[in-house]
Write a protein that holds these residues in place. Sequence first.
Motif, PDB file in Angstrom:
ATOM      1  N   MET A   1       0.933  -1.122  -0.017  1.00 29.06           N
ATOM      2  CA  MET A   1       0.133  -0.087  -0.080  1.00 29.06           C
ATOM      3  C   MET A   1       0.847   1.245  -0.145  1.00 29.06           C
ATOM      4  SD  MET A   1      -3.194   0.120   2.497  1.00 29.06           S
ATOM      5  CE  MET A   1      -3.031  -1.462   3.561  1.00 29.06           C
ATOM      6  N   ALA A   2       1.844   1.459   1.066  1.00 34.85           N
ATOM      7  CA  ALA A   2       2.436   2.335   0.979  1.00 34.85           C
ATOM      8  C   ALA A   2       3.379   2.785  -0.062  1.00 34.85           C
ATOM      9  CB  ALA A   2       3.574   2.443   2.275  1.00 34.85           C
ATOM     10  N   SER A   3       3.795   1.724  -1.009  1.00 34.76           N
ATOM     11  CA  SER A   3       4.769   2.287  -2.110  1.00 34.76           C
ATOM     12  C   SER A   3       3.933   2.354  -3.395  1.00 34.76           C
ATOM     13  CB  SER A   3       5.987   0.966  -2.197  1.00 34.76           C
ATOM     14  OG  SER A   3       5.186  -0.270  -2.296  1.00 34.76           O
ATOM     15  N   ASP A   4       2.723   2.138  -3.256  1.00 36.23           N
ATOM     16  CA  ASP A   4       1.735   2.425  -4.224  1.00 36.23           C
ATOM     17  C   ASP A   4       1.974   3.839  -5.150  1.00 36.23           C
ATOM     18  OD1 ASP A   4      -0.896   1.245  -5.739  1.00 36.23           O
ATOM     19  OD2 ASP A   4      -1.139   3.405  -5.332  1.00 36.23           O
ATOM     20  N   LYS A   5       2.009   3.847  -6.289  1.00 39.29           N
ATOM     21  CA  LYS A   5       2.388   5.113  -7.022  1.00 39.29           C
ATOM     22  C   LYS A   5       1.123   6.256  -6.835  1.00 39.29           C
ATOM     23  CE  LYS A   5       4.969   4.839 -11.124  1.00 39.29           C
ATOM     24  NZ  LYS A   5       5.059   4.262 -12.421  1.00 39.29           N
ATOM     25  N   GLU A   6      -0.113   5.593  -6.389  1.00 39.01           N
ATOM     26  CA  GLU A   6      -0.978   6.774  -6.241  1.00 39.01           C
ATOM     27  C   GLU A   6      -1.138   7.365  -4.646  1.00 39.01           C
ATOM     28  OE1 GLU A   6      -3.529   7.411  -8.266  1.00 39.01           O
ATOM     29  OE2 GLU A   6      -2.507   6.217  -9.622  1.00 39.01           O
ATOM     30  N   ARG A   7      -0.397   6.742  -3.891  1.00 36.82           N
ATOM     31  CA  ARG A   7      -0.320   7.033  -2.488  1.00 36.82           C
ATOM     32  C   ARG A   7       1.359   7.750  -2.013  1.00 36.82           C
ATOM     33  NH1 ARG A   7      -2.398   1.850  -2.028  1.00 36.82           N
ATOM     34  NH2 ARG A   7      -4.606   1.789  -1.370  1.00 36.82           N
ATOM     35  N   ARG A   8       2.323   7.294  -2.701  1.00 41.53           N
ATOM     36  CA  ARG A   8       3.585   7.984  -2.567  1.00 41.53           C
ATOM     37  C   ARG A   8       4.012   9.316  -2.994  1.00 41.53           C
ATOM     38  NH1 ARG A   8       6.445   3.899  -6.147  1.00 41.53           N
ATOM     39  NH2 ARG A   8       7.065   5.313  -7.728  1.00 41.53           N
ATOM     40  N   ARG A   9       4.387  10.054  -2.478  1.00 45.73           N
ATOM     41  CA  ARG A   9       4.731  11.234  -3.202  1.00 45.73           C
ATOM     42  C   ARG A   9       6.293  11.729  -2.801  1.00 45.73           C
ATOM     43  NH1 ARG A   9       1.034  15.255  -4.849  1.00 45.73           N
ATOM     44  NH2 ARG A   9       2.933  16.206  -5.723  1.00 45.73           N
ATOM     45  N   PHE A  10       6.951  11.894  -3.913  1.00 39.03           N
ATOM     46  CA  PHE A  10       8.436  12.676  -3.668  1.00 39.03           C
ATOM     47  C   PHE A  10       8.517  13.734  -4.086  1.00 39.03           C
ATOM     48  CE2 PHE A  10       8.928   7.833  -3.731  1.00 39.03           C
ATOM     49  CZ  PHE A  10       9.756   7.572  -2.721  1.00 39.03           C
ATOM     50  N   GLY A  11       8.805  14.542  -3.379  1.00 40.74           N
ATOM     51  CA  GLY A  11       9.137  16.098  -3.626  1.00 40.74           C
ATOM     52  C   GLY A  11      10.602  16.250  -3.819  1.00 40.74           C
ATOM     53  N   ILE A  12      11.229  17.534  -3.712  1.00 39.39           N
ATOM     54  CA  ILE A  12      12.620  17.385  -4.105  1.00 39.39           C
ATOM     55  C   ILE A  12      13.611  16.992  -2.872  1.00 39.39           C
ATOM     56  CG2 ILE A  12      14.413  19.191  -4.513  1.00 39.39           C
ATOM     57  CD1 ILE A  12      12.105  21.151  -5.839  1.00 39.39           C
ATOM     58  N   LYS A  13      12.833  17.380  -1.707  1.00 32.34           N
ATOM     59  CA  LYS A  13      13.800  17.052  -0.434  1.00 32.34           C
ATOM     60  C   LYS A  13      12.893  15.932   0.417  1.00 32.34           C
ATOM     61  CE  LYS A  13      16.326  19.947   1.719  1.00 32.34           C
ATOM     62  NZ  LYS A  13      16.771  21.164   2.595  1.00 32.34           N
ATOM     63  N   THR A  14      11.549  16.181   0.145  1.00 31.43           N
ATOM     64  CA  THR A  14      10.835  15.328   1.267  1.00 31.43           C
ATOM     65  C   THR A  14      10.049  14.385   0.367  1.00 31.43           C
ATOM     66  OG1 THR A  14       8.782  16.987   1.072  1.00 31.43           O
ATOM     67  CG2 THR A  14      10.526  17.335   2.613  1.00 31.43           C
ATOM     68  N   SER A  15       9.669  13.215   1.239  1.00 30.44           N
ATOM     69  CA  SER A  15       8.717  12.300   0.569  1.00 30.44           C
ATOM     70  C   SER A  15       7.303  12.188   1.507  1.00 30.44           C
ATOM     71  CB  SER A  15       9.234  10.795   0.200  1.00 30.44           C
ATOM     72  OG  SER A  15       9.647  10.578   1.512  1.00 30.44           O
ATOM     73  N   ILE A  16       6.419  11.611   1.117  1.00 29.97           N
ATOM     74  CA  ILE A  16       5.223  11.363   2.141  1.00 29.97           C
ATOM     75  C   ILE A  16       4.599  10.257   1.568  1.00 29.97           C
ATOM     76  CG2 ILE A  16       3.776  13.153   1.266  1.00 29.97           C
ATOM     77  CD1 ILE A  16       2.761  13.385   4.175  1.00 29.97           C
TER      78      ILE A  16
END
Length: 343
Positions: free
Chosen positions: A222-237
């Motif tokens: 679930m957590a690694s699903d593309k719909e859920r995970r977001r990577f910014g320039i310095k942070t991820s959520i």
Amino acid sequence: MNLNGRLEKFKKLLHEAPPRISIILSHLDPDSMGAGGNMQEICDSFGKSADIYVAGKPDRKMNEAIINQFHLNFIPVERFVPKGEGKDFIVLLDTPTLNDARLKNLPPVKFNIVIDHHTRPTNLPAEDDTSWYWYESCGAACSLTTYLIKELGVEIDKDKVNNTANLAIIGILADTKKFTSLSATQFDREMFCFLGNYVNQKRINEIFFSTLDVEFWDIIHMASDKERRRFGIKTSITYVEELQFEFRHYLETIADMLITTGGIYTAWIWSYVDGRIVGNVRNIDSELTLDRKIKEVAGEDGGGSKDNSMGAFSFTPPEMLLAVNKAMQIEVIKSWFEKKVLR
Ligand SMILES: [Mn+2]
């Protein structure tokens, strides 16, 4: 490391202690259990027996494995009954403050010996004739108890596969994240080497190769699903919308993984568990004050970070969020979080 003669007072206190000593642990992780086991051994070398009282549950597979393999016996902290003025001798280990919220079920007591590897609290009462406090910034409480074992010449039987050196080395490995955490020091490495003379490699191998539940794989999926995970320039959520309470700790495991992504300096993960928004943060950005940032997101009482590298939060969402259905609630929390923390 030098206790500058303070070891004499430590010895005197243990010599004069009553035959039964109480060790208090505020949580169950490899480091606290290791420090508890070490301390029990130290008490034993002074001819005293020690009971270990604990708050919390083992929670994780690895902690359960340690308890089972080493046959550790813990008593729930709420069962601690003070014997009365001056009759108790109490040791507190691996706990950053004397009034830790995790020990809320412990009646008010005086701690005679306190050993911890976090920063010395500013509100610590002055040491008197019956107390001894040792705060030393290093990677693990087990390094401190190992130092005591070494300096006191406590015997460790190399041929006993469950000897206390194994517990200590597992504690050091776990708390320093195998010497990769920012808090790991040369002192931890020296104590690790000392312990190496007494440990059983098979035991260490068994414990570190028993750390996940099968359910973890659904959670990481679930957590690694593309719909859920977001990577910014310095942070991820990322987030996991469905999580059984007992698997809550896997948020930490995933935050630990997220932060190892190249270029990511702060990693967030959240979930919606029993009506609360809970989660964990990992950070390697020294320019970010993580405690501030978490409080900005979760509220002043909603969480924080003690060492700027790890943090946690838990807060109830505003009531108006409940006016919409669950899927929409998740959607709102998701975009709100991304707006707040994604950089
Ligand atoms: Mn610790």
